[in-house]
Write a protein that holds these residues in place. Structure first.
Motif, PDB file in Angstrom:
ATOM      1  N   GLU A 148       0.830  -1.210   0.000  1.00  0.00           N
ATOM      2  CA  GLU A 148       0.000   0.000   0.000  1.00  0.00           C
ATOM      3  C   GLU A 148       0.860   1.253   0.000  1.00  0.00           C
ATOM      4  O   GLU A 148       0.552   2.231  -0.685  1.00  0.00           O
ATOM      5  N   ARG A 149       1.942   1.229   0.789  1.00  0.00           N
ATOM      6  CA  ARG A 149       2.857   2.374   0.786  1.00  0.00           C
ATOM      7  C   ARG A 149       3.507   2.550  -0.575  1.00  0.00           C
ATOM      8  O   ARG A 149       3.657   3.662  -1.067  1.00  0.00           O
ATOM      9  N   LYS A 150       3.889   1.433  -1.193  1.00  0.00           N
ATOM     10  CA  LYS A 150       4.501   1.480  -2.517  1.00  0.00           C
ATOM     11  C   LYS A 150       3.543   2.103  -3.525  1.00  0.00           C
ATOM     12  O   LYS A 150       3.925   2.966  -4.317  1.00  0.00           O
ATOM     13  N   LYS A 167       4.091   5.645  -5.514  1.00  0.00           N
ATOM     14  CA  LYS A 167       4.065   5.689  -6.975  1.00  0.00           C
ATOM     15  C   LYS A 167       2.988   6.644  -7.470  1.00  0.00           C
ATOM     16  O   LYS A 167       3.218   7.434  -8.373  1.00  0.00           O
ATOM     17  N   LEU A 168       1.808   6.572  -6.861  1.00  0.00           N
ATOM     18  CA  LEU A 168       0.721   7.444  -7.264  1.00  0.00           C
ATOM     19  C   LEU A 168       1.073   8.913  -7.033  1.00  0.00           C
ATOM     20  O   LEU A 168       0.867   9.757  -7.903  1.00  0.00           O
ATOM     21  N   SER A 169       1.638   9.224  -5.872  1.00  0.00           N
ATOM     22  CA  SER A 169       1.991  10.622  -5.604  1.00  0.00           C
ATOM     23  C   SER A 169       3.111  11.090  -6.516  1.00  0.00           C
ATOM     24  O   SER A 169       3.111  12.235  -6.970  1.00  0.00           O
TER      25      SER A 169
END
Length: 158
Positions: free
Chosen positions: A5-7, A11-13
């Motif tokens: 989830e952090r990954k 990536k999204l940000s």
């Protein structure tokens, strides 16, 4: 929050930050923003946080201009039409057909890799791809700098 989830959030940000620096001037940046804002509630919150409070889809619609793009496409098609050569021998026709199929296959693959590429024509695809590659290179360089800075902070806590 799990590691995956952090990954995804990082990536999204990073993608949203990269797309927002282009000021919605390219199709791939608009496609990234539109995909992020339509993917779910958590993505919508992150999208609004990175890009600001107004709706990303409204900003995308406001920035979309097609007039100059369509004029450029018409002129490129006219140039291609004037430069067509009629191949008279059978070998040249077969070679031309094989080359054309190879180009079509590679173009389809490139369109699948580029955000928003499926809706682009071949003329615009090359321009957008070059711009996207430059942005990805800049993103990689920024992330390398962040990793280096975080390693230095771990090694030398002050």
């Amino acid at each position: 929050m799990s590691l995956s989830e952090r990954k995804k959030a990082i990536k999204l940000s990073a993608d949203l930050a990269m797309a927002s620096t282009r000021n919605k001037a390219t199709r791939w940046s608009r496609a990234l923003i539109a995909n992020a804002s339509s993917d779910g509630n958590s993505n919508k919150v992150l999208t609004e946080h990175v890009l600001g409070s107004s709706s990303p889809s409204q900003r995308v619609r406001k920035s979309f201009t097609t007039y100059s793009h369509s004029v450029r496409i018409r002129s490129c098609r006219n140039i291609l039409r004037r430069n067509r050569v009629v191949h008279r021998t059978k070998d040249r026709v077969v070679a031309c057909f094989a080359a054309k199929k190879l180009v079509q296959k590679r173009t389809r693959r490139l369109k699948s890799l580029l955000p928003g590429g499926k809706s682009m024509d071949d003329v615009c695809l090359v321009e957008e791809t070059l711009d996207y590659i430059q942005s990805l290179r800049a993103q990689v360089e920024v992330m390398r700098c962040l990793v280096t800075a975080s390693e230095l902070m771990i090694l030398n806590p002050s």
